[in-house]
Scaffold this motif. Sequence first.
Motif, PDB file in Angstrom:
ATOM      1  N   LEU A  75       0.856  -1.188   0.000  1.00 34.31           N
ATOM      2  CA  LEU A  75       0.000   0.000   0.000  1.00 34.31           C
ATOM      3  C   LEU A  75       0.893   1.240   0.000  1.00 34.31           C
ATOM      4  O   LEU A  75       1.794   1.360   0.828  1.00 34.31           O
ATOM      5  CB  LEU A  75      -0.915  -0.003   1.226  1.00 34.31           C
ATOM      6  N   TRP A  76       0.638   2.120  -0.934  1.00 31.16           N
ATOM      7  CA  TRP A  76       1.437   3.334  -1.094  1.00 31.16           C
ATOM      8  C   TRP A  76       0.793   4.520  -0.393  1.00 31.16           C
ATOM      9  O   TRP A  76       1.080   5.658  -0.711  1.00 31.16           O
ATOM     10  CB  TRP A  76       1.602   3.652  -2.581  1.00 31.16           C
ATOM     11  N   ARG A  77      -0.089   4.293   0.542  1.00 37.34           N
ATOM     12  CA  ARG A  77      -0.893   5.341   1.155  1.00 37.34           C
ATOM     13  C   ARG A  77      -0.108   6.150   2.169  1.00 37.34           C
ATOM     14  O   ARG A  77       0.782   5.620   2.810  1.00 37.34           O
ATOM     15  CB  ARG A  77      -2.104   4.717   1.864  1.00 37.34           C
ATOM     16  N   PRO A  78      -0.545   7.348   2.369  1.00 37.64           N
ATOM     17  CA  PRO A  78      -1.496   8.121   1.564  1.00 37.64           C
ATOM     18  C   PRO A  78      -0.770   8.863   0.446  1.00 37.64           C
ATOM     19  O   PRO A  78       0.294   9.443   0.659  1.00 37.64           O
ATOM     20  CB  PRO A  78      -2.098   9.099   2.559  1.00 37.64           C
ATOM     21  N   GLN A  79      -1.333   8.860  -0.705  1.00 34.60           N
ATOM     22  CA  GLN A  79      -0.821   9.601  -1.860  1.00 34.60           C
ATOM     23  C   GLN A  79      -1.832  10.653  -2.316  1.00 34.60           C
ATOM     24  O   GLN A  79      -1.449  11.693  -2.835  1.00 34.60           O
ATOM     25  CB  GLN A  79      -0.532   8.663  -3.031  1.00 34.60           C
ATOM     26  N   LEU A  80      -3.116  10.332  -2.147  1.00 32.12           N
ATOM     27  CA  LEU A  80      -4.190  11.174  -2.668  1.00 32.12           C
ATOM     28  C   LEU A  80      -5.121  11.599  -1.544  1.00 32.12           C
ATOM     29  O   LEU A  80      -5.117  11.015  -0.457  1.00 32.12           O
ATOM     30  CB  LEU A  80      -4.960  10.396  -3.741  1.00 32.12           C
ATOM     31  N   PRO A  83      -9.030   8.214   0.062  1.00 37.55           N
ATOM     32  CA  PRO A  83      -8.476   6.862   0.206  1.00 37.55           C
ATOM     33  C   PRO A  83      -8.960   5.895  -0.887  1.00 37.55           C
ATOM     34  O   PRO A  83      -8.237   4.979  -1.265  1.00 37.55           O
ATOM     35  CB  PRO A  83      -8.974   6.400   1.578  1.00 37.55           C
ATOM     36  N   ASP A  85      -9.365   6.729  -3.953  1.00 39.00           N
ATOM     37  CA  ASP A  85      -8.504   7.024  -5.092  1.00 39.00           C
ATOM     38  C   ASP A  85      -7.142   6.350  -4.913  1.00 39.00           C
ATOM     39  O   ASP A  85      -6.540   5.883  -5.880  1.00 39.00           O
ATOM     40  CB  ASP A  85      -8.337   8.526  -5.288  1.00 39.00           C
ATOM     41  N   ASP A  86      -6.660   6.292  -3.672  1.00 40.15           N
ATOM     42  CA  ASP A  86      -5.420   5.561  -3.396  1.00 40.15           C
ATOM     43  C   ASP A  86      -5.555   4.108  -3.846  1.00 40.15           C
ATOM     44  O   ASP A  86      -4.623   3.524  -4.383  1.00 40.15           O
ATOM     45  CB  ASP A  86      -5.070   5.599  -1.902  1.00 40.15           C
ATOM     46  N   LEU A  89      -5.019   3.946  -7.554  1.00 39.89           N
ATOM     47  CA  LEU A  89      -3.594   4.116  -7.843  1.00 39.89           C
ATOM     48  C   LEU A  89      -2.819   2.844  -7.531  1.00 39.89           C
ATOM     49  O   LEU A  89      -2.013   2.376  -8.336  1.00 39.89           O
ATOM     50  CB  LEU A  89      -3.038   5.301  -7.052  1.00 39.89           C
ATOM     51  N   GLU A  90      -3.049   2.261  -6.369  1.00 37.54           N
ATOM     52  CA  GLU A  90      -2.348   1.036  -5.971  1.00 37.54           C
ATOM     53  C   GLU A  90      -2.651  -0.128  -6.914  1.00 37.54           C
ATOM     54  O   GLU A  90      -1.755  -0.902  -7.260  1.00 37.54           O
ATOM     55  CB  GLU A  90      -2.719   0.664  -4.537  1.00 37.54           C
ATOM     56  N   ALA A 111       0.496  12.236  -7.946  1.00 35.79           N
ATOM     57  CA  ALA A 111       0.892  10.894  -7.513  1.00 35.79           C
ATOM     58  C   ALA A 111       1.229  10.010  -8.704  1.00 35.79           C
ATOM     59  O   ALA A 111       2.175   9.221  -8.652  1.00 35.79           O
ATOM     60  CB  ALA A 111      -0.223  10.263  -6.681  1.00 35.79           C
TER      61      ALA A 111
END
Length: 133
Positions: A75-80, A83, A85-86, A89-90, A111
């Motif tokens: 998980l690359w969170r948080p990017q956006l 959540p 939308d994250d 993206l992931e 991102a």
Amino acid sequence: LVAGLRSRDGASFQMLQQIINNKVKFVLSVALFLEYEDVLKRKSFLSTTGLRVKDVNAILDMLADKCIKTNVYYLWRPQLKDPNDDMVLETAISGSADAIVTFNMRDFLVAAEKFNTKIMLPKDYLSSLRITK
């Protein structure tokens, strides 16, 4: 997905048609699938589109059948800001997607650039495939 089901006019619906016809491939994770299910079965969405739950189930079955199933291991969170939308993206990163196709360009752009992922409007994505409405 939401825009394509709200209106038969436009590139979003055209993309859904291309998915059905196996001309466009897309990645989908379990978490994103469940998010789509939640959104599409909301009373407000059903009343806006005139779809019934059984219609949504058929659409979800088709998407599950046509997608490239993707496991998200990191998980690359948080990017956006959002959540959910994250989650998109992931899934795109984990599935090595060519692009994220969305109307939400502004929120995804920073991102996506970080992960070297294209962000495209549905009409632009279809044009890139030489599929036009």
